[in-house]
Design a protein around this motif. Sequence first.
Motif, PDB file in Angstrom:
ATOM      1  N   ARG A 169      14.127 -55.709   4.798  1.00 51.79           N
ATOM      2  CA  ARG A 169      14.922 -56.211   5.919  1.00 51.79           C
ATOM      3  C   ARG A 169      15.105 -55.116   6.974  1.00 51.79           C
ATOM      4  N   LEU A 170      15.401 -53.903   6.518  1.00 46.42           N
ATOM      5  CA  LEU A 170      15.599 -52.805   7.450  1.00 46.42           C
ATOM      6  C   LEU A 170      14.304 -52.481   8.192  1.00 46.42           C
ATOM      7  N   THR A 171      13.191 -52.453   7.472  1.00 45.19           N
ATOM      8  CA  THR A 171      11.901 -52.155   8.094  1.00 45.19           C
ATOM      9  C   THR A 171      11.555 -53.172   9.168  1.00 45.19           C
ATOM     10  N   ALA A 172      11.841 -54.441   8.876  1.00 45.40           N
ATOM     11  CA  ALA A 172      11.571 -55.495   9.858  1.00 45.40           C
ATOM     12  C   ALA A 172      12.430 -55.302  11.104  1.00 45.40           C
ATOM     13  N   PHE A 173      13.697 -54.918  10.924  1.00 45.10           N
ATOM     14  CA  PHE A 173      14.578 -54.711  12.072  1.00 45.10           C
ATOM     15  C   PHE A 173      14.101 -53.520  12.901  1.00 45.10           C
ATOM     16  N   LEU A 174      13.734 -52.421  12.245  1.00 46.24           N
ATOM     17  CA  LEU A 174      13.317 -51.218  12.962  1.00 46.24           C
ATOM     18  C   LEU A 174      12.044 -51.465  13.764  1.00 46.24           C
ATOM     19  N   ASP A 175      11.138 -52.255  13.211  1.00 47.03           N
ATOM     20  CA  ASP A 175       9.930 -52.663  13.926  1.00 47.03           C
ATOM     21  C   ASP A 175       9.192 -51.467  14.536  1.00 47.03           C
ATOM     22  N   GLY A 176       9.038 -50.405  13.743  1.00 50.80           N
ATOM     23  CA  GLY A 176       8.296 -49.237  14.198  1.00 50.80           C
ATOM     24  C   GLY A 176       9.130 -48.133  14.809  1.00 50.80           C
ATOM     25  N   THR A 177      10.403 -48.387  15.097  1.00 49.91           N
ATOM     26  CA  THR A 177      11.278 -47.344  15.655  1.00 49.91           C
ATOM     27  C   THR A 177      11.659 -46.357  14.571  1.00 49.91           C
ATOM     28  N   ARG A 178      11.598 -45.081  14.881  1.00 45.16           N
ATOM     29  CA  ARG A 178      12.027 -44.059  13.923  1.00 45.16           C
ATOM     30  C   ARG A 178      13.391 -43.539  14.353  1.00 45.16           C
ATOM     31  N   VAL A 179      14.330 -43.540  13.410  1.00 47.02           N
ATOM     32  CA  VAL A 179      15.703 -43.117  13.677  1.00 47.02           C
ATOM     33  C   VAL A 179      15.990 -41.835  12.911  1.00 47.02           C
ATOM     34  N   THR A 180      16.426 -40.818  13.619  1.00 44.27           N
ATOM     35  CA  THR A 180      16.858 -39.571  12.986  1.00 44.27           C
ATOM     36  C   THR A 180      18.370 -39.475  13.128  1.00 44.27           C
ATOM     37  N   PRO A 181      19.107 -39.433  12.031  1.00 44.88           N
ATOM     38  CA  PRO A 181      20.576 -39.376  12.141  1.00 44.88           C
ATOM     39  C   PRO A 181      21.042 -38.157  12.926  1.00 44.88           C
ATOM     40  N   SER A 182      22.121 -38.316  13.655  1.00 44.77           N
ATOM     41  CA  SER A 182      22.690 -37.181  14.396  1.00 44.77           C
ATOM     42  C   SER A 182      23.223 -36.111  13.465  1.00 44.77           C
ATOM     43  N   TYR A 183      23.672 -36.541  12.276  1.00 42.15           N
ATOM     44  CA  TYR A 183      24.240 -35.605  11.303  1.00 42.15           C
ATOM     45  C   TYR A 183      23.363 -35.639  10.050  1.00 42.15           C
ATOM     46  N   ARG A 184      22.616 -34.549   9.843  1.00 45.50           N
ATOM     47  CA  ARG A 184      21.659 -34.506   8.750  1.00 45.50           C
ATOM     48  C   ARG A 184      22.349 -34.027   7.472  1.00 45.50           C
ATOM     49  N   THR A 185      22.023 -34.673   6.370  1.00 47.26           N
ATOM     50  CA  THR A 185      22.596 -34.333   5.070  1.00 47.26           C
ATOM     51  C   THR A 185      21.485 -33.834   4.155  1.00 47.26           C
ATOM     52  N   PRO A 186      21.820 -33.096   3.096  1.00 46.94           N
ATOM     53  CA  PRO A 186      20.768 -32.500   2.264  1.00 46.94           C
ATOM     54  C   PRO A 186      19.753 -33.505   1.728  1.00 46.94           C
ATOM     55  N   LEU A 187      20.207 -34.601   1.151  1.00 45.71           N
ATOM     56  CA  LEU A 187      19.277 -35.562   0.571  1.00 45.71           C
ATOM     57  C   LEU A 187      18.482 -36.285   1.659  1.00 45.71           C
ATOM     58  N   GLU A 188      19.125 -36.619   2.762  1.00 42.31           N
ATOM     59  CA  GLU A 188      18.415 -37.292   3.853  1.00 42.31           C
ATOM     60  C   GLU A 188      17.315 -36.401   4.411  1.00 42.31           C
ATOM     61  N   ARG A 189      17.586 -35.111   4.551  1.00 41.93           N
ATOM     62  CA  ARG A 189      16.568 -34.185   5.053  1.00 41.93           C
ATOM     63  C   ARG A 189      15.357 -34.149   4.124  1.00 41.93           C
ATOM     64  N   ARG A 190      15.609 -34.094   2.830  1.00 41.37           N
ATOM     65  CA  ARG A 190      14.484 -34.040   1.890  1.00 41.37           C
ATOM     66  C   ARG A 190      13.687 -35.338   1.930  1.00 41.37           C
ATOM     67  N   LEU A 191      14.387 -36.464   1.993  1.00 43.46           N
ATOM     68  CA  LEU A 191      13.697 -37.745   2.012  1.00 43.46           C
ATOM     69  C   LEU A 191      12.879 -37.934   3.292  1.00 43.46           C
ATOM     70  N   SER A 192      13.336 -37.378   4.391  1.00 46.14           N
ATOM     71  CA  SER A 192      12.635 -37.565   5.658  1.00 46.14           C
ATOM     72  C   SER A 192      11.260 -36.914   5.636  1.00 46.14           C
ATOM     73  N   GLY A 193      11.057 -35.978   4.708  1.00 53.03           N
ATOM     74  CA  GLY A 193       9.750 -35.342   4.585  1.00 53.03           C
ATOM     75  C   GLY A 193       8.967 -35.854   3.408  1.00 53.03           C
ATOM     76  N   ALA A 194       9.496 -36.897   2.733  1.00 55.49           N
ATOM     77  CA  ALA A 194       8.849 -37.422   1.531  1.00 55.49           C
ATOM     78  C   ALA A 194       7.564 -38.152   1.882  1.00 55.49           C
ATOM     79  N   ARG A 195       6.595 -38.136   0.961  1.00 61.15           N
ATOM     80  CA  ARG A 195       5.327 -38.825   1.159  1.00 61.15           C
ATOM     81  C   ARG A 195       5.345 -40.216   0.520  1.00 61.15           C
ATOM     82  N   THR A 196       6.099 -40.354  -0.565  1.00 66.59           N
ATOM     83  CA  THR A 196       6.191 -41.648  -1.238  1.00 66.59           C
ATOM     84  C   THR A 196       7.632 -41.914  -1.595  1.00 66.59           C
ATOM     85  N   ALA A 197       8.035 -43.183  -1.612  1.00 66.98           N
ATOM     86  CA  ALA A 197       9.399 -43.561  -1.982  1.00 66.98           C
ATOM     87  C   ALA A 197       9.622 -43.296  -3.438  1.00 66.98           C
ATOM     88  N   ARG A 198      10.880 -42.981  -3.758  1.00 66.78           N
ATOM     89  CA  ARG A 198      11.231 -42.684  -5.155  1.00 66.78           C
ATOM     90  C   ARG A 198      12.184 -43.715  -5.671  1.00 66.78           C
TER      91      ARG A 198
END
Length: 397
Positions: A368-397
């Motif tokens: 559902r989220l992917t469909a809404f984003l429709d190709g837009t990439r969102v970077t949070p204004s406030y980065r957190t440790p886990l979010e930073r690591r996931l943003s560089g991930a190659r595959t979902a966990r």
Amino acid sequence: MTALPGVTAAERRARLAQRHLLTAATRVTSAQEVAYALTGLHATDPATVFLAAAARMRTPSVAAIDAALYGTGPQAEPELARVRCMRRTLFVVPAALVPTVWHATAKSNDPHRADATAKLREALGWDERRCAAVERALLDALAARGEASAAELAADVPDAREQFVVNPGKSYASRQRAVSPVLGLLAAEGRVRRARPVGSWTSGQFRWAPARPQPPLPAAEARAELARRYLAAFGPVTVDDLKWWTGWTLTATRAALAATAAQAVELAEGTGHVLPDDVDPLPAAAPEAALLPGLDPTAMGWRHRDWYLDPAYTPELFDRNGNIGPTVWWGGRVIGAWSQGPDGHVHHHLLTDPGREARTAVEDAIGRLTAFLDGTRVTPSYRTPLERRLSGARTAR
């Protein structure tokens, strides 16, 4: 002594999931309905408004949320308004609620003038007279243009183009024009408002427009109404929760709570409060999954969070200033985090194993989220440790 009625953590999570529209059955059709249900949407990060609304709408679209925020034409009145209110923080609230939140929190915004004028005095040597002159000039320029960006207003007012260094001596030091703190001050005082962004829906640079004066409303009455709305959406809450969420003093918090005739209840962390007709538990519902953005109003809605967020997860999910990043929810509880990779793919990580049903539901929520984003990439204004690591991930966990 008569024992207080008790509300368990499980009952609170059931309330959260249903009242915060995190189930398929409770999703709504418009961003305005979402804002009413939650009293307001955190707006410090512009993308949060769109993502928080989309997570709770049946068929969300950027265009529909944009129309609610900014109207559909020159004469159309927006259904939502961006206001600096609770805790001196930007929220998007229903336009009809602006007088309530404004008068309920105006006093807590008083320090904004002192902060802004002190910054300009220290950086540029401006005294109060010069600051006031620039304010008047910017308001005149804005009235003439009707709507304008900060750059356009700075072009009209030479003094507003003066630059100074923000955070001097720091690795993240930057240069800023005087127009920025002055416009921020005028917005905090309700004399100008943020209009449509200069860029896309993820942009934090807004055009500015004159603001309508707020109709008079006694502060005590406004605080009581805001407390009532907060209890309706977030109850049961503690005094600490209400004080933290609003930014009020303890005295003002207790007075507003008393004005709601709230019923005391027993919570795991002590005494909580609900509205008089809200003691009975909601019917149990099957757990569902949701992906919420950083600074989502649900995740940031209470001072005490142990009943929906394991404290062990805090270091991974929050930044150093207490801002929560994007989170994965199941049955009214935080179970993980999500982020987007460089290619825009939504990655997630579960901090606990919720079982096969939950994992499948999370994948559906990602769809559902992917469909809404429709190709837009969102970077949070406030980065957190886990979010930073996931943003560089190659595959979902």
